[in-house]
Each structure stands twice: as structure tokens, then as C-alpha cells.
Design an enzyme around this catalytic site. Sequence first.
Site: not given
Ligand code: NAP
Length: 320
Positions: A124, A126, A148
Site C-alpha cells: 500500500s 501507506e 497499518y
Molecule cells: P477489503 O475490501 O477491506 O477486503 C479485505 C479482505 O481481507 C476481506 O475479504 C476480508 O475478509 C479479508 N480478511 C481480513 N482479515 C482476514 C484474515 N484474518 N484471514 C483471511 N481473510 C481476512 O480490502 P480491499 O479494498 O479489497 O483491498 C485489498 C488489499 O489491498 C488489502 O490488503 C488492502 O490493505 C490493500 N490496499 C487496498 C487499497 C484500496 O484503496 N482499496 C489501497 C492500498 C492497499 P472478511 O470478508 O471476512 O472481512
Amino acid sequence: MTKKALITGLTGQDGSYLAELLLNKGYQVFGLVRRSSSSNLERINHLSGDIQILSGDLLDQSSLMDVIAEAQPDEIYNLASQSYVPLSWTQPALTAEYTALGVSRLLESIRRCKPDAKFYQASSSEVFGQPDESPQTELTAFRPRNPYGVAKAYAHWMTVNYRQKYNLYNCCGITYTHESPRRGTEFVFRKITHAAAQIKLGLANELKLGNLDARRDWCYAKDAVYAMWLMLQQEQPDDYLIASGETYSVKELVECAFNCVGLNWQDYVSVDPAFYRADEPVQLVGCIDKIKIGIGWQPQYSFNQLVELMVDYDLKKLSS
Ligand code: NAP
């Protein structure tokens, strides 16, 4: 032969879009999903017949090894994490368990069970926190400013270290903020597009926001997941920034969203210091030269198109 992919974080925004992309490309898709007491499959319900869901948790090493042994994936995309920055201050240890140590467990499971699998780690922007330079590049120093970002920095360097030490095909995509109609309304972009639609339909009459001058590098989640896939199709593993390369302010976003519904934003929006982010990042914007020139990726959707498609989605959803 049919390629097999395993996605962690399948139920999240990116996981659901990546699953669609891989299914369209003819992959057999497996998704790691953790147990919850109520269904969290809303984003992937429409794909449920096409994906094999396997139960596992980043907190549990043996479950990760079992899932990898069963799926025998050619590609593994780790999108799971505790992904909400403000929560990382109230649950710092849990954030580290999921977002940092969870990646150690996953890397170790891959090394033991399927070392020839290609691995994508969701890093990220971040990690840059308070960067020395703007725009950032793949060489910009990491100076994370919240738990984070610290956890993501650890995960990033573990992924790189496993590549160097064990010669694994590991890649990190340092993504900047990316949005879609599948984003939660706790994130400012969706909060604004959703509120504009609500106000237009008479379902709300005000929108409270924090710092209107905060600027972000925003792109569409569909563009971002395409970059993730493309990174794993290269001969050599490498790390790339995934960004739009442009910034827009929250005020510009508000103006654009309210223009889409034919309203004047100043009649509805007020500033509430309670929504100010204490750790506001300093001009996070990515230089995308490496990914553009190196592997031929660039965003297909502009900022205005993204705002428009999100407002349209909420207008339709709220009217149905
Ligand atoms: P998101 O919608 O918050 O999804 C996070 C996923 O992680 C959900 O499916 C959640 O499952 C799962 N999860 C959380 N804890 C877990 C655990 N202990 N074991 C297994 N699964 C777990 O995130 P996103 O927006 O799709 O982002 C995808 C990735 O990119 C993340 O790693 C995020 O930090 C990174 N990222 C995102 C952005 C952005 O703008 N979207 C920017 C930079 C980086 P549940 O449904 O069970 O909660």
C-alpha cells in the site's frame, strides 16, 4: 492446461473484481474465506457457482497450508488484510497479526507446499507515510505513519526477502487508493458518491466531511486488479507502483459527484473537524513510469468516469 489461482480476501472489493477477471480469462479460481457468524459473501454471490471457496484464516498457519495443498495454485494473490487505517490505531496488534504476520505465515506456507506458485502481495502507498519526495517511485524510502502502514511495510519486505532468499516468484504491488461501487461507505470516495445519490433521491439532506483540501491519487479497482494479474504474467518477478499518477482534492471529488446529480454541493456539504485524519499523508501520488514502460499497464478509467459510474450505481441501487 487450465491455470489455477488462489485469492485471499476474496470477499473484499479487490478480491471480487480479481475473481471476475480470472474467471473471464479461463482460470479455475479458489478463494480463501475466513469463517464468520453471518454471510460476508455479498460481493461474490453472483460468482458463487464458479469459485471454489476454501476455509482458512491468515491467523492460522495450518489452515493456509491445507488450502494451498488442496488448491495447488499456479498463482496466489494475497489481498486479505485489516485494510482500514483508522481501525489500525484502535486495534494495532490485530492489524499486525493480519496484515504483517499473516503474510509471514502465507509465505512460509507457499515455500513449504507450493514453491513454484507465483505470489502477489498487496502492498500500500501507506508505506510511504511521510515521503521525502513526490511523486513517489519504487525507490522512495518507506516512512509509514500508522500501524497499518507499518504492518504493510513489514509484509512488503518479507515478500521481497523470500524472493531473494528462496528464489520464489514474489511480487509486491504498491497500490494507491482505488475505488469502486463495491467499496464500503466508510471510505471517503464512496461516502461522497453515495451521499450525492442519497441527497438527490431525498434520502438524506447533508454530508459532513473532514479536510476538503486533502488530495489523493485515486483509481478504479478494476484497473488495479488488472495490474495485479499482469505483474504475475512476466518472466521475472518485480515490484511496481499501481496508481493513476494524478491527484484530486476531496473538494474536486465533491464538486464532480454533485454535478453528476445536478446539485450544488455547497448547499449540502459541511466541514466537521471530527472527520479530519490526524495522520494525513503528505501528497501521496505515484509515478507510474515503471509499470507503464516495463509491463504496459496504465489506468483505463479517468477520475471523472470513476465518479460518474459510482454515482450512477448508487442512484440505481437506491431507487430499486
Ligand atoms: P477489503 O475490501 O477491506 O477486503 C479485505 C479482505 O481481507 C476481506 O475479504 C476480508 O475478509 C479479508 N480478511 C481480513 N482479515 C482476514 C484474515 N484474518 N484471514 C483471511 N481473510 C481476512 O480490502 P480491499 O479494498 O479489497 O483491498 C485489498 C488489499 O489491498 C488489502 O490488503 C488492502 O490493505 C490493500 N490496499 C487496498 C487499497 C484500496 O484503496 N482499496 C489501497 C492500498 C492497499 P472478511 O470478508 O471476512 O472481512
